[in-house]
Design a protein around this motif. Structure first.
Motif, PDB file in Angstrom:
ATOM      1  N   ALA A  50      -9.641   2.705  -0.602  1.00  0.00           N
ATOM      2  CA  ALA A  50     -10.063   1.418  -0.042  1.00  0.00           C
ATOM      3  C   ALA A  50      -8.938   0.391  -0.087  1.00  0.00           C
ATOM      4  CB  ALA A  50     -11.283   0.891  -0.800  1.00  0.00           C
ATOM      5  N   ASN A  51      -8.111   0.452  -1.129  1.00  0.00           N
ATOM      6  CA  ASN A  51      -7.006  -0.491  -1.275  1.00  0.00           C
ATOM      7  C   ASN A  51      -5.637   0.147  -1.037  1.00  0.00           C
ATOM      8  OD1 ASN A  51      -8.334  -3.067  -2.186  1.00  0.00           O
ATOM      9  ND2 ASN A  51      -9.160  -1.654  -3.714  1.00  0.00           N
ATOM     10  N   VAL A  95       0.957   9.951   0.296  1.00  0.00           N
ATOM     11  CA  VAL A  95       1.461   9.045  -0.739  1.00  0.00           C
ATOM     12  C   VAL A  95       2.932   8.758  -0.441  1.00  0.00           C
ATOM     13  CG1 VAL A  95       1.940   8.734  -3.190  1.00  0.00           C
ATOM     14  CG2 VAL A  95      -0.127   9.945  -2.469  1.00  0.00           C
ATOM     15  N   ARG A  96       3.296   7.474  -0.473  1.00  0.00           N
ATOM     16  CA  ARG A  96       4.702   7.105  -0.294  1.00  0.00           C
ATOM     17  C   ARG A  96       5.361   6.974  -1.661  1.00  0.00           C
ATOM     18  NH1 ARG A  96       5.138   2.421   3.362  1.00  0.00           N
ATOM     19  NH2 ARG A  96       5.558   3.922   5.024  1.00  0.00           N
ATOM     20  N   VAL A  97       6.475   7.690  -1.836  1.00  0.00           N
ATOM     21  CA  VAL A  97       7.276   7.609  -3.054  1.00  0.00           C
ATOM     22  C   VAL A  97       8.713   7.279  -2.640  1.00  0.00           C
ATOM     23  CG1 VAL A  97       5.816   9.207  -4.350  1.00  0.00           C
ATOM     24  CG2 VAL A  97       7.733  10.093  -3.015  1.00  0.00           C
ATOM     25  N   ARG A 151       0.861  -1.185   0.000  1.00  0.00           N
ATOM     26  CA  ARG A 151       0.000   0.000   0.000  1.00  0.00           C
ATOM     27  C   ARG A 151       0.898   1.235   0.000  1.00  0.00           C
ATOM     28  NH1 ARG A 151      -5.350  -1.185   2.165  1.00  0.00           N
ATOM     29  NH2 ARG A 151      -5.536   1.002   2.721  1.00  0.00           N
ATOM     30  N   ASN A 152       0.592   2.175  -0.841  1.00  0.00           N
ATOM     31  CA  ASN A 152       1.406   3.403  -0.897  1.00  0.00           C
ATOM     32  C   ASN A 152       0.581   4.650  -0.621  1.00  0.00           C
ATOM     33  OD1 ASN A 152      -0.077   3.525  -3.342  1.00  0.00           O
ATOM     34  ND2 ASN A 152       1.566   4.688  -4.340  1.00  0.00           N
ATOM     35  N   PHE A 153      -0.663   4.469  -0.141  1.00  0.00           N
ATOM     36  CA  PHE A 153      -1.568   5.596   0.038  1.00  0.00           C
ATOM     37  C   PHE A 153      -2.379   5.366   1.302  1.00  0.00           C
ATOM     38  CE2 PHE A 153      -5.669   7.728  -1.424  1.00  0.00           C
ATOM     39  CZ  PHE A 153      -5.220   9.007  -1.158  1.00  0.00           C
ATOM     40  N   PHE A 154      -2.352   6.312   2.240  1.00  0.00           N
ATOM     41  CA  PHE A 154      -3.049   6.119   3.510  1.00  0.00           C
ATOM     42  C   PHE A 154      -3.409   7.453   4.136  1.00  0.00           C
ATOM     43  CE2 PHE A 154       1.398   4.749   3.401  1.00  0.00           C
ATOM     44  CZ  PHE A 154       2.030   5.841   3.974  1.00  0.00           C
TER      45      PHE A 154
END
Length: 390
Positions: free
Chosen positions: A376-377, A270-272, A260-263
């Motif tokens: 959601a994902n 966003v994780r980059v 998951r890169n988005f929370f």
């Protein structure tokens, strides 16, 4: 923990409270705000470490807000509100919760097929769509940088939306604070998607405007309203800049999507990954005209900067012009794709968050492709291929 590295507490000498907090943070980042809420509630009351208690309370309010649990958040905040009446807290989520506590649960109805709408670009180049608010068609920004949806005072009056309480509160923006009044939208339709009991803010119409780009113009484009992250997080949203369309469908959780890169941790993140392999965390703000970096990124990514003339930065509540620092060029990896930014501004927003952000991804990041926002994902992506049609 503000660097969003919950594994640190598991691999280094830390207290039991710190380990429990790290576990709750990991759960929150995995998308299970309900489970994280239970641990954070206990820590906010009983942790022996005052820093852990304070951090747990901050993250707990974020978890409750994300789940639209305004009544629970208001009840948690009663003791604090009774002793704290300073104007500095008018943007605090506790005050908004107290106003929203009697609003019915938000309900969203999706049609059987995805909704496809024309993409409209604002004067600032940010994405907009036509929505129907209490039966009135209006143009609303799609703005992940706004935690709640917003309507201008003119639109509110025309659509029969009234403030829930007599007090005027505040909303924190990139460039400062703006007066706002809590309200509820009886019905908001986005294509065939119907949203009922949507909590919102009413902002004076003269503040709901923006001037495009760097042009010096006395004319300002008016903004009818904003679809905030409170609603966007409940959608599977694709913004296709190349085809000029927006595709919205019901979110469907797909187990096993990793990583998951988005929370959500009080703000959408966003994780980059930088060119030197360092994980970086950028806030997602589709209502921002362009992407910018923050000071922590410079040391993490080991990049140089230079002084240059800044043009303008800001959002619906105003633009700021100043002389600032820039990163000449920077390449970031996002889910296997590289994004190159030229002359990346280093800027510190007026609003603060629990997370020590390394920057903010603005609407310019996806102008050559398709942005996917799937909370959601836990997926945020930018794809060069067209979005599928119905």
């Amino acid at each position: 923990m503000t660097s969003l590295d919950p594994d640190y507490a598991m691999n280094h000498p830390t207290s039991a409270d710190e380990k429990h907090f790290a576990g709750a943070l990991r759960t929150m980042m995995s998308g299970d705000a309900d489970e994280a809420e239970l641990v954070l509630d206990s820590l906010s009351r009983h942790a022996g470490d005052s820093i852990v208690r304070s951090a747990s309370r901050i993250l707990l309010t974020a978890a409750l807000q994300y789940q639209n649990k305004w009544r629970e958040l208001a009840e948690m905040s009663i003791p604090r509100l009774s002793t704290d009446t300073t104007d500095a807290d008018r943007a605090g989520v506790e005050r908004w919760a107290n106003a929203f506590k009697n609003v019915g649960r938000r309900e969203i109805d999706f049609p059987a097929s995805p909704v496809v709408l024309p993409l409209i670009l604002s004067a600032a180049g940010t994405p907009m769509v036509v929505v129907t608010i209490n039966g009135k068609p209006k143009q609303f920004w799609l703005d992940t940088g706004s935690s709640m949806s917003i309507v201008s005072s003119n639109v509110a009056a025309e659509s029969g939306i009234t403030a829930l309480v007599p007090d005027t509160l505040e909303v924190a923006t990139t460039t400062g604070r703006v007066p706002a009044r809590p309200a509820a939208i009886r019905r908001l339709d986005i294509g065939g998607i119907s949203i009922r009991s949507a909590t919102s803010m009413i902002v004076a119409s003269d503040l709901m405007e923006i001037r495009g780009g760097d042009a010096i113009s006395p004319e300002a484009a008016k903004i009818d309203g904003i679809v905030g992250f409170d609603i966007i997080s409940q959608l599977n949203l694709q913004i296709d800049y190349m085809r000029g369309m927006v595709r919205i469908s019901r979110p469907v959780q797909s187990p096993g999507i990793t990583p998951r890169n988005f929370f959500w941790v009080g703000t959408p993140v966003v994780r980059v990954v930088s060119q030197n392999g360092t994980p970086l965390h950028f806030g997602l703000d589709t209502g921002a005209q362009e992407t910018f970096a923050m000071d922590p990124l410079i040391g993490k990514a080991n990049v140089r900067t230079f002084l240059g003339e800044r043009k303008k930065i800001g959002g619906f509540a105003g633009l700021t012009e100043f002389r600032g620092r820039f990163i000449p060029s920077m390449r970031l990896a996002l889910r296997g794709r590289n994004i190159l930014f030229q002359k990346l501004l280093v800027f510190t927003p007026a609003v603060s968050t629990f997370v020590a952000l390394d920057g903010v991804l603005g609407s310019d990041a996806g102008k050559t492709g398709v942005i996917l926002i799937d909370a959601a994902n836990g997926v945020f992506s930018i794809d060069s291929s067209p979005a599928p049609r119905r």
